[in-house]
Design a protein around this motif. Sequence first.
Motif, PDB file in Angstrom:
ATOM      1  N   LEU A 188      -2.124  -1.699  -7.724  1.00 31.65           N
ATOM      2  CA  LEU A 188      -3.507  -1.993  -7.367  1.00 31.65           C
ATOM      3  C   LEU A 188      -3.858  -3.440  -7.697  1.00 31.65           C
ATOM      4  CD1 LEU A 188      -6.195  -0.996  -6.301  1.00 31.65           C
ATOM      5  CD2 LEU A 188      -6.771  -0.232  -8.623  1.00 31.65           C
ATOM      6  N   VAL A 240       0.809  -1.220   0.000  1.00 31.23           N
ATOM      7  CA  VAL A 240       0.000   0.000   0.000  1.00 31.23           C
ATOM      8  C   VAL A 240       0.847   1.277   0.000  1.00 31.23           C
ATOM      9  CG1 VAL A 240      -1.713   1.331   1.296  1.00 31.23           C
ATOM     10  CG2 VAL A 240      -2.003  -1.138   1.020  1.00 31.23           C
ATOM     11  N   PHE A 257       1.982   1.906  -3.401  1.00 33.89           N
ATOM     12  CA  PHE A 257       0.843   2.330  -4.224  1.00 33.89           C
ATOM     13  C   PHE A 257       0.584   3.825  -4.032  1.00 33.89           C
ATOM     14  CE2 PHE A 257      -3.903   2.838  -4.331  1.00 33.89           C
ATOM     15  CZ  PHE A 257      -4.032   2.813  -5.720  1.00 33.89           C
ATOM     16  N   ALA A 271       0.801   2.911 -10.853  1.00 36.76           N
ATOM     17  CA  ALA A 271      -0.215   2.755  -9.808  1.00 36.76           C
ATOM     18  C   ALA A 271      -1.122   1.557 -10.070  1.00 36.76           C
ATOM     19  CB  ALA A 271      -1.045   4.034  -9.690  1.00 36.76           C
ATOM     20  N   ILE A 272      -1.544   1.381 -11.331  1.00 40.43           N
ATOM     21  CA  ILE A 272      -2.447   0.278 -11.661  1.00 40.43           C
ATOM     22  C   ILE A 272      -1.783  -1.070 -11.397  1.00 40.43           C
ATOM     23  CG2 ILE A 272      -1.747   0.233 -14.087  1.00 40.43           C
ATOM     24  CD1 ILE A 272      -5.273  -0.452 -12.641  1.00 40.43           C
ATOM     25  N   ILE A 317      -1.904  -5.786  -5.303  1.00 40.60           N
ATOM     26  CA  ILE A 317      -2.486  -5.795  -3.958  1.00 40.60           C
ATOM     27  C   ILE A 317      -3.727  -6.669  -3.922  1.00 40.60           C
ATOM     28  CG2 ILE A 317      -3.678  -4.363  -2.249  1.00 40.60           C
ATOM     29  CD1 ILE A 317      -1.738  -2.081  -3.068  1.00 40.60           C
ATOM     30  N   LEU A 318      -4.587  -6.526  -4.914  1.00 41.97           N
ATOM     31  CA  LEU A 318      -5.831  -7.289  -4.949  1.00 41.97           C
ATOM     32  C   LEU A 318      -5.567  -8.791  -5.081  1.00 41.97           C
ATOM     33  CD1 LEU A 318      -8.031  -4.967  -7.205  1.00 41.97           C
ATOM     34  CD2 LEU A 318      -8.205  -5.311  -4.725  1.00 41.97           C
TER      35      LEU A 318
END
Length: 483
Positions: free
Chosen positions: A40, A22, A25, A36-37, A43-44
Amino acid sequence: MNIRMILRIVGIVLLIEGTGMVPSFIVSLIYAQGDAIAFLISILITAASGFLLYRIPVRNGKFYARDGFAAVALGWTAISLFGSMPFVISGAIPSFIDAFFETVSGFTTTGSSILKDIESLPKGILFWRSFTNFMGGMGVLVFTLAVIPSIAPGSIHIMNAESTGPSKEKLVPKLKETVRILYTIYVVMATCQIILLLIAGIPLYDSLVHAFASAGTGGFSNRNLSVGAYGNVYAEVIITVFTILFGVNFGLYYRLINGDIRGFFKDEEFRFYIGTILVSITLITIDLYTHRFFTLGQSLRHSSFQVGTIITTTGFSTTDFNLWPTFSKIILVMLMLFGACAGSTGGGIKCIRILLLLKTARREIARIIHPRAVHTVKVSNRVIDENTVNKTLSYFFIYMSLFFISVLLISLDGKDLVTSATAVLATLSNIGPGFEAVGPTGNFSDFSAFSKLVFSFDMLAGRLEFYPIFVLISPEAWKRGNI
């Protein structure tokens, strides 16, 4: 093996890793460089995978030493695999093997790299790269013990498997409190270094990156020329001092906090560690000055920095020590073998094991001279039991065996002997740079995919001190009767 419990622990570790992504990010959003993507998505996927593993029902509450060792080895392999995703998805490192190598190097606090132009990468990616040093320094699973009340009834086996040194001990009766004490010291020291680097004129982002890498003794920098890019003597002194401090057994800091100043300075491993540093700095300074590489002041400056970052296996550089005289380079190789203190964030064989090997050799000589006398091995006036001595001898044998096997395997790439040998030494001892093609101005990019996998195995094996990895790949441990 209690497979369900092991997978559940790995799930918790992945959840922590997802949370650890995080900050990177957020950095990627601040600098808006297109990564950034990637964070993301990473992380998911990491958090979802961790949650699914965590939800596996555990039917057997028994948790033995082999389970702890397997959980640690599998956990470190998992965080390296999932930690590679931001590099691959963002396109910063398109090759998965290269990304895996870089991630393993980060989490094991090795600092070896396949990147040729570090400064061309997005800020978020470089922040994550350095943050893996910080996460891996004290140990990801040890951190898990601090934040989870009870992940397994035999959690001490996890700490024993991940902590470094021939013997481990709790600072206080409760394991969870021990881990919290260690992490508090770790974070406070890193915070102090960040503040001092800011005072020295280093930008906030750069201060964070270098403090993370210093704390974990990983050595990942966001500059192509490492710390040498700043030409800032104050920053060099700060980094030198803190890397040396992070190479000290953290248990000694707890003693110091509790007022046991005498016990801190009388610890024999600490004295051996500091003595080795001082002698090495003196010898290299004289060697560099007499060969007219630098002035006397510059010789002291560069020798102090490189000795501090090499013995702690941090691997930062301020100059190309690949060009130094042979005498100085031999000393650096010796320091690569020695490493820092047990119970620190540093790698290598560890000073306590070198001490035990020296004292054991002296004892054997004494037995020949006085065969009827009773001879013991003592460290800090404490008698070391034969089991610990035997473990130390076994560790050294495994280290040297894996070293020679790895050198033989990567020799298939056709590199020169110095490059091949020091590349293995750099990864097995979690140092980062070696000599010749893998020196401070070089990297590991020209090695084959096979060699990079060998190096990745060496980094994991070296960081976990062999046994967890060997338990994980041992068919005997996974037999049905042991499950």
